[in-house]
Design a protein around this motif. Sequence first.
Motif, mmCIF file in Angstrom:
data_model
loop_
_atom_site.group_PDB
_atom_site.id
_atom_site.type_symbol
_atom_site.label_atom_id
_atom_site.label_comp_id
_atom_site.label_asym_id
_atom_site.label_seq_id
_atom_site.Cartn_x
_atom_site.Cartn_y
_atom_site.Cartn_z
ATOM 1 N N ALA A 279 10.094 -1.647 19.419
ATOM 2 C CA ALA A 279 10.838 -1.452 18.743
ATOM 3 C C ALA A 279 9.872 -2.982 17.781
ATOM 4 C CB ALA A 279 12.307 -2.636 18.967
ATOM 5 N N ARG A 280 9.259 -3.577 17.927
ATOM 6 C CA ARG A 280 8.251 -4.230 18.025
ATOM 7 C C ARG A 280 7.641 -4.237 16.878
ATOM 8 N NH1 ARG A 280 3.504 -3.986 20.095
ATOM 9 N NH2 ARG A 280 2.623 -4.174 21.960
ATOM 10 N N THR B 201 8.269 4.133 12.631
ATOM 11 C CA THR B 201 9.110 4.376 13.138
ATOM 12 C C THR B 201 8.210 5.632 13.738
ATOM 13 O OG1 THR B 201 9.912 6.689 11.936
ATOM 14 C CG2 THR B 201 11.246 4.255 12.586
ATOM 15 N N TYR C 45 14.119 5.296 17.529
ATOM 16 C CA TYR C 45 14.002 4.956 16.667
ATOM 17 C C TYR C 45 13.617 5.683 15.138
ATOM 18 C CZ TYR C 45 13.817 0.875 18.819
ATOM 19 O OH TYR C 45 14.014 -0.361 19.746
ATOM 20 N N SER D 211 11.978 -1.902 12.819
ATOM 21 C CA SER D 211 12.789 -3.199 11.993
ATOM 22 C C SER D 211 12.860 -4.346 11.131
ATOM 23 C CB SER D 211 13.084 -4.217 13.730
ATOM 24 O OG SER D 211 12.006 -5.276 13.303
ATOM 25 N N ASP D 212 13.407 -5.628 11.331
ATOM 26 C CA ASP D 212 13.078 -6.502 10.068
ATOM 27 C C ASP D 212 11.757 -6.945 10.119
ATOM 28 O OD1 ASP D 212 15.335 -5.408 8.153
ATOM 29 O OD2 ASP D 212 16.791 -7.320 8.068
#
Length: 409
Positions: free
Chosen positions: A89-90, A94, A110, A125-126
């Motif tokens: 996620a970091r 993707t 993702y 992610s943001d």
Amino acid sequence: MDVYLVGGAIRDRLLGRQVLDRDWVVVGATPEIMVEKGYQPVGKDFPVFIDKRSGEEYALARTERKTAKGYQGFQFNASAEITLEQDLARRDLTVNAMAEDVDGNIIDPYHGRRDLEAGVLRHVSDAFVEDPVRILRTARFAARFKFTVAPETMSLMREMVQNGEVDALVPERVWAEMRKALDTDAPQLFFSVLRECGALARILPEIEALFGIPQTAKYHPEVDSGIHTLMVVEQAARLTPDPLVRFAALVHDLGKARTPSDELPSHRGHEQRGLPLIRDLCTRLRVPKKYQALALAVSEYHLHMHKMFELRAKTVLEMLEKTRSLMDDERANRVALCCLADARGRTGFEDREYPQAELFLKFQQAAKQVDAGSIAQGLSDGGLIQQRIHQARISAIKVVQKAIVREAD
């Protein structure tokens, strides 16, 4: 502990590209366990280890927390409880956030494979906004794979420019990413993406300044100099993989964004006015001297190349000397390729014939083959020797010119 192959190795293999580097993530381990198993730590504060047998990197699964501006302003949590999904996620995009287990199963929480098939670069992610290097990397991946940037990702990149995050980029990192982009199949896309998100004006204001400036060439003058510049970079990439040529193509017209009143006399053309801009850009980004040297030569003399059939022999020799092409075949060929790219960097002229480059190389060979040793034999006056060598080279160029005239008749 569990070990997973991650990132670019999976992406490149799915694209059918050669896998050059492999990176691994370790879940459920601690630094002490890694050392105990024989892995060598890379640094004190960073949870990355080297397998001394393969030389490959093994990183503990980790999360990141932003603590300050810039790409170094992070704190890491690499505890044994961090999951693979948290580690993925970091990551930035993707297509870079996939993993593979020891059985060959791809873990893709993702949907990186879907974006890979669609040719889209999308943030995971943001947290993307926390690292300004991701702007450069996204632009580079666009150039490397000829992918588009997802609208929502482009929006985040614009936000990073507007909030000043991009200003935290250090020159060395900008050049490192730019240098990699010059090696891609479509380096012009690197600069297009940067411009679309607003970063080009902050990172390379000299290039941004060209957009909106009309071309002065007789071919398609309605096209502005910024678009022409990107087309020249595209043509350079078609002609050669040489990054020196591609960089020189990028900066060859910087002077067009300056008026004659800008620090230089009005009788000096845009090619002269661009020289200090090239020097400033190269100094600011720590560009190696060999890139700067070729770029300056091309910027100053590319219009001479376009008029190669009209130049006097004395002027041709001066161009060979000033571009350091006289005795250097590689330099002469690079100058010729840059000018060919410039000539083809206009819509409808992508495949045009450009005999000027071939003639330039003929002149270079003729002047180079003058036997300076024979001319100097029996003479002791250094000034006289240089004068006669100079004149012999001019004569050799004139021989080629006369042959061209005879062929035309």
